[in-house]
Design a protein around this motif. Structure first.
Motif, PDB file in Angstrom:
ATOM      1  N   UNK A  18       1.102  -1.253   0.081  1.00  0.00           N
ATOM      2  CA  UNK A  18       0.105  -0.040   0.211  1.00  0.00           C
ATOM      3  C   UNK A  18       0.835   1.044   0.231  1.00  0.00           C
ATOM      4  N   UNK A  19       0.567   2.407  -0.691  1.00  0.00           N
ATOM      5  CA  UNK A  19       0.927   3.635  -0.726  1.00  0.00           C
ATOM      6  C   UNK A  19       1.503   4.349   0.620  1.00  0.00           C
ATOM      7  N   UNK A  20      -0.102   4.637   1.479  1.00  0.00           N
ATOM      8  CA  UNK A  20      -0.255   4.618   2.669  1.00  0.00           C
ATOM      9  C   UNK A  20       1.161   4.034   3.310  1.00  0.00           C
ATOM     10  N   UNK A  21       1.465   2.889   2.934  1.00  0.00           N
ATOM     11  CA  UNK A  21       1.994   2.096   4.857  1.00  0.00           C
ATOM     12  C   UNK A  21       2.851   1.033   3.491  1.00  0.00           C
ATOM     13  N   UNK A  22       4.193   1.976   2.891  1.00  0.00           N
ATOM     14  CA  UNK A  22       5.019   0.653   2.046  1.00  0.00           C
ATOM     15  C   UNK A  22       5.679  -0.292   2.497  1.00  0.00           C
ATOM     16  N   UNK A  23       5.767  -0.240   4.005  1.00  0.00           N
ATOM     17  CA  UNK A  23       6.800  -2.031   5.266  1.00  0.00           C
ATOM     18  C   UNK A  23       5.676  -2.285   4.957  1.00  0.00           C
ATOM     19  N   UNK A  24       4.438  -2.633   4.992  1.00  0.00           N
ATOM     20  CA  UNK A  24       3.392  -3.410   5.340  1.00  0.00           C
ATOM     21  C   UNK A  24       2.827  -4.173   4.156  1.00  0.00           C
ATOM     22  N   UNK A  25       3.260  -5.403   3.985  1.00  0.00           N
ATOM     23  CA  UNK A  25       2.671  -5.885   2.689  1.00  0.00           C
ATOM     24  C   UNK A  25       1.639  -6.277   3.100  1.00  0.00           C
ATOM     25  N   UNK A  26       0.749  -6.160   2.454  1.00  0.00           N
ATOM     26  CA  UNK A  26      -0.642  -7.015   2.210  1.00  0.00           C
ATOM     27  C   UNK A  26      -0.838  -8.655   2.553  1.00  0.00           C
ATOM     28  N   UNK A  27      -2.136  -8.953   3.518  1.00  0.00           N
ATOM     29  CA  UNK A  27      -1.693 -10.782   3.110  1.00  0.00           C
ATOM     30  C   UNK A  27      -1.266 -11.451   1.526  1.00  0.00           C
ATOM     31  N   UNK A  28      -0.981 -12.543   2.190  1.00  0.00           N
ATOM     32  CA  UNK A  28      -0.828 -13.165   0.529  1.00  0.00           C
ATOM     33  C   UNK A  28      -2.775 -13.798  -0.160  1.00  0.00           C
ATOM     34  N   UNK A  29      -2.507 -13.502  -1.303  1.00  0.00           N
ATOM     35  CA  UNK A  29      -3.503 -14.127  -1.919  1.00  0.00           C
ATOM     36  C   UNK A  29      -3.366 -15.340  -2.639  1.00  0.00           C
ATOM     37  N   UNK A  30      -3.670 -16.168  -2.884  1.00  0.00           N
ATOM     38  CA  UNK A  30      -2.983 -16.845  -3.732  1.00  0.00           C
ATOM     39  C   UNK A  30      -4.301 -17.891  -5.173  1.00  0.00           C
ATOM     40  N   UNK A  31      -4.214 -18.443  -6.270  1.00  0.00           N
ATOM     41  CA  UNK A  31      -4.918 -18.521  -7.029  1.00  0.00           C
ATOM     42  C   UNK A  31      -4.632 -19.328  -8.089  1.00  0.00           C
ATOM     43  N   UNK A  32      -5.101 -20.504  -8.502  1.00  0.00           N
ATOM     44  CA  UNK A  32      -5.191 -21.759  -9.079  1.00  0.00           C
ATOM     45  C   UNK A  32      -4.767 -20.660 -10.629  1.00  0.00           C
ATOM     46  N   UNK A  33      -3.309 -21.148 -11.273  1.00  0.00           N
ATOM     47  CA  UNK A  33      -3.369 -20.860 -13.253  1.00  0.00           C
ATOM     48  C   UNK A  33      -4.208 -21.493 -13.733  1.00  0.00           C
ATOM     49  N   UNK A  34      -4.511 -22.362 -13.756  1.00  0.00           N
ATOM     50  CA  UNK A  34      -5.954 -22.400 -14.424  1.00  0.00           C
ATOM     51  C   UNK A  34      -7.137 -21.452 -14.471  1.00  0.00           C
ATOM     52  N   UNK A  35      -7.087 -20.644 -13.504  1.00  0.00           N
ATOM     53  CA  UNK A  35      -8.613 -20.138 -13.203  1.00  0.00           C
ATOM     54  C   UNK A  35      -8.250 -18.429 -12.892  1.00  0.00           C
ATOM     55  N   UNK A  36      -7.395 -18.046 -14.664  1.00  0.00           N
ATOM     56  CA  UNK A  36      -7.518 -17.048 -14.224  1.00  0.00           C
ATOM     57  C   UNK A  36      -8.876 -15.826 -14.133  1.00  0.00           C
ATOM     58  N   UNK A  37     -10.398 -16.381 -14.614  1.00  0.00           N
ATOM     59  CA  UNK A  37     -10.712 -15.487 -13.615  1.00  0.00           C
ATOM     60  C   UNK A  37     -10.713 -14.881 -12.713  1.00  0.00           C
ATOM     61  N   UNK A  38     -10.989 -15.559 -11.541  1.00  0.00           N
ATOM     62  CA  UNK A  38     -10.953 -15.290 -10.509  1.00  0.00           C
ATOM     63  C   UNK A  38      -9.024 -13.946 -10.374  1.00  0.00           C
TER      64      UNK A  38
END
Length: 267
Positions: A18-38
């Protein structure tokens, strides 16, 4: 906001700076390569559109191109792909041909290095994913080299697909297995843990000091008990107790460190 992308063999993992807190990364999101729409839906639903995207890709050119198209359409920016090089930030690459090193391994080491203090001990980064990689970095921030072997799931699949009578095992590792599922699961855990202890011992011999161990990857829970048991035994025999530290997404941490430190460089 900056989008961080780890395009791995099995899954696509993402984080945000985030621009307002550059040293705090968000939680990780994971997706299947076979589901590009997600992925596309998630990007479009963000409260703020990322202005920049950086990533690593070990999933192949086609998958990387597919991710890049989605990011371009949803965010209007291309992806800056980080690759291994002779030196990135403070980390030096000891590979004979630095460009051959997997970008995910390089980024993961950068992510763990970002956690270190001055004068840190040597450390290992053990990733138990589709493949298992065991990499060692010295106190002088030099990557010395590492092992690559099939990950736990790939080992089990190889036995199931390459033999006539062995199942795709799901069992609990034990010292003396009494059925086939246990025998396979115990063998896989022993192989993974044995490789980890082997590299730990090699680092102890090389440096005369005990390396810290950072572990990650979806295969870690499967072999954790075996690995911690063997490491405890090896450490107790040398009066140097050791316990691995789990890191959720060191690749994304490495990308974040790269973005933040390069942004702070003077023009």
């Amino acid at each position: 906001m900056i989008l961080l992308i780890d395009a791995g063999n099995s899954r696509l993992k993402l984080g945000l700076l985030p621009a307002g807190a550059p040293h705090r990364r968000s939680d990780t999101q994971a997706f299947d390569h076979a589901d590009p729409r997600a992925l596309a839906d998630w990007l479009r639903a963000l409260p703020e559109t990322p202005a920049r995207a950086v990533g690593v890709n070990v999933a192949g050119g086609d998958r990387g191109d597919a991710v890049a198209r989605i990011v371009e359409q949803a965010c209007g920016c291309g992806i800056e792909w980080l690759r291994a090089e002779p030196q990135t930030l403070a980390l030096r690459n000891g590979y004979d041909h630095p460009e051959q090193l997997g970008a995910d391994r390089w980024a993961a080491m950068l992510g763990v290095l970002a956690r270190q203090h001055a004068g840190h001990p040597p450390f290992m980064v053990a990733s138990f994913g589709t493949a298992t990689t065991l990499d060692t970095v010295s106190s002088e921030n030099v990557f010395l080299g590492g092992l690559i072997l099939p990950g736990p799931a790939m080992m089990r699949a190889a036995l199931a697909h390459g033999t006539a009578n062995l199942p795709l095992a799901q069992g609990v590792a034990t010292a003396y297995p009494t059925d086939t599922n246990q025998a396979i699961s115990s063998g896989v855990a022993a192989a993974q843990a044995g490789a980890l202890v082997r590299q730990w011992l090699a680092a102890r011999t090389r440096f005369g000091a005990t390396p810290d161990i950072y572990v990650t990857g979806g295969g870690w829970p499967e072999i954790r008990t075996e690995a911690e048991t063997l490491l405890a035994q090896a450490g107790a025999a040398r009066s140097v107790p050791t316990r691995p530290v789990y890191v959720e997404s060191p690749v994304l941490d490495g990308l974040a460190a790269w973005v933040l430190q390069t942004a702070q460089r003077p023009e």
